[in-house]
Design an enzyme around this catalytic site. Structure first.
Site, PDB file in Angstrom:
ATOM      1  N   SER A  98     -34.325  29.733 -39.520  1.00 44.49           N
ATOM      2  CA  SER A  98     -35.021  28.833 -38.593  1.00 44.49           C
ATOM      3  C   SER A  98     -34.918  27.390 -39.062  1.00 44.49           C
ATOM      4  CB  SER A  98     -36.494  29.238 -38.501  1.00 44.49           C
ATOM      5  OG  SER A  98     -37.251  28.255 -37.820  1.00 44.49           O
ATOM      6  N   TYR A 138     -44.422  31.054 -41.929  1.00 46.32           N
ATOM      7  CA  TYR A 138     -43.236  31.458 -41.166  1.00 46.32           C
ATOM      8  C   TYR A 138     -41.986  30.832 -41.780  1.00 46.32           C
ATOM      9  CZ  TYR A 138     -39.738  31.453 -37.454  1.00 46.32           C
ATOM     10  OH  TYR A 138     -38.575  31.587 -36.748  1.00 46.32           O
TER      11      TYR A 138
END
Length: 335
Positions: free
Chosen positions: A127, A152
Site C-alpha cells: 500500500s 494498517y
C-alpha cells in the site's frame, strides 16, 4: 497458468480474477466473505465469475493455517496473487487485532504455501500507506519507509519484510505492489468516492477531512489490474548490482521487488469532488473536518521502476474513471 488469487470477492481481486479468466488462465479463488462491509456487494462481485468453467471458488480464512495448506496441496498453483487483507487506515485504530490476523498471520500462511509447494512467483498487495511520514514527493520505492502512521501501514510494511525473508532464504520470487488510492466500478463502500456518491444522492453532507487539502494519486481499477498482471508475468529477479554497503530499499540481491502502482498525477480532493458533482449533476454540501489520525496529507507515486521493469504506466484520468464509477453505481443501485 493455474493462479491462486486471494480476495476474489474483493474490489481488486474480483477484477483481477475476471481478467485472468478472460485471457485463458485457471483461477483458484479464496475469500472468507467477512462483514467488514456489505457482504451482498461481495456476493454480487463473485457472481461475475462463479459460473466460469476455469474458476474454483473456495471459502476460507487466510489465518486458518491448516485450510490454506490444504488448498496449496490440493490445487498446486503455479503463481499466487495475495490481495486478501484487512483494509482501511481508520478501522485499524478501532480493531487492530483484525489486521494482525489477516495481514500478518494470513500472509505467513501464504508464504509457507508458496515455499512448500513450488510456486513460481508470489505477487502481493502492499500500500502507499507504507510511506507514512515521508514528505519527499513523489514517493519512490527507493525511499526509506520505516515510519508508518497506522497499524494498517505497519502490517503492509511487515508483509514486504516477510516476503524478503522468504525470497532470501528459499529463493522464492516475490513482488510487492504499493497501490495508490484505487477507485472505480464495484469499489469498496468505505472509500471516499463511494461515500461521497451515496451522500450527495441522498442530500446529505459529505465529510471532507483535512479541510479538503488532501492530494491523492487516484488510480483507476483497470490500471491497477493491468499493473498486477504485468508484474505477475514478470517474475522477480535478483539485482546483481545490489550491495549491502549501500542498500537500496526498493530492490535486493534476492529475487524480491516492490513497485508503486499509481497514476503519477496527484489530484486535490476538492477537484475530485468537483468532477463527481459534474458527473452526478448535483452539488455536495460539505462538512470540513481536520486530518484524521493515521491519514497522510498527500500521496504521489513515482512509477519509474514499474515503467522500467514491466513497461507499464497507469494513466486513466479521473474524469473518465469517475464517470465510469457513476455509471456503474446508477446501474447497481437503480438510481
Amino acid at each position: 497458468m493455474k493462479i491462486l488469487v486471494t480476495g476474489t470477492a474483493g474490489f481488486i481481486g474480483n477484477h483481477l480474477a475476471l481478467r485472468l479468466l478472460e485471457r485463458g488462465d485457471e483461477v483458484i479463488g479464496i475469500d472468507n466473505l467477512n462483514d467488514y462491509y456489505d457482504v451482498n456487494l461481495k456476493k454480487a462481485r463473485l457472481a461475475r465469475i462463479l459460473d466460469h468453467n476455469r474458476y474454483t471458488d473456495i471459502r476460507a480464512d487466510l489465518a486458518d493455517r491448516d485450510r490454506i495448506e490444504q488448498v496449496f496441496k490440493e490445487h498446486r498453483p503455479e503463481r499466487v496473487v495475495n490481495l486478501a487483507a484487512q483494509a482501511g487506515v481508520r478501522y485499524s485504530i478501532e480493531n487492530p487485532h483484525a489486521y494482525i490476523d489477516s495481514n500478518i498471520v494470513g500472509f505467513i500462511n501464504i508464504l509457507e504455501g508458496c515455499r512448500h509447494y513450488g510456486v513460481e512467483h508470489l505477487v502481493y498487495a502492499s500500500s502507499s500507506s507504507v510511506y507514512g511520514a515521508n514528505e519527499s514527493m513523489p514517493f519512490s520505492v527507493h525511499d526509506n519507509v520505516d515510519h508508518p502512521l497506522s497499524l494498517y501501514a505497519a502490517s503492509k510494511k511487515a508483509n514486504e519484510l516477510m516476503a524478503h525473508t522468504y525470497s532470501n532464504l528459499y529463493n522464492l520470487p516475490t513482488t510487492g505492489l504499493r497501490f495508490f488510492t484505487v477507485y472505480g466500478p464495484w469499489g469498496r463502500p468505505d472509500m471516499a468516492l463511494f461515500l461521497f456518491t451515496k451522500a450527495i444522492l441522498s442530500g446529505e453532507k459529505i465529510q471532507v477531512f483535512n479541510y479538503g487539502k488532501h492530494r491523492r494519486d487516484f488510480t483507476y481499477i483497470d490500471d491497477i489490474v493491468e499493473g498486477v498482471i504485468r508484474t505477475l508475468d514478470n517474475i522477480a529477479q535478483p539485482n546483481p548490482d545490489w550491495t549491502g554497503a549501500k542498500p537500496d530499499p526498493g530492490t535486493s540481491r534476492a529475487p524480491w521487488r516492490v513497485y508503486n502502482i499509481g497514476n503519477q498525477n496527484p489530484v486535490e480532493l476538492m477537484k475530485y469532488i468537483e468532477v463527481l458533482e459534474q458527473c452526478l449533476g448535483k452539488t455536495a454540501e460539505k462538512e470540513l473536518l481536520p486530518l484524521q489520525p493515521g491519514d497522510v496529507p498527500d500521496t504521489y507515486a513515482d512509477v519509474e521502476a514499474l515503467v522500467q521493469d514491466v513497461g507499464y504506466k497507469p494513466g486513466t484520468p479521473i474524469e473518465v474513471g469517475i464517470a465510469r464509477f457513476v455509471e456503474w453505481y446508477g446501474s447497481y443501485y437503480n438510481f
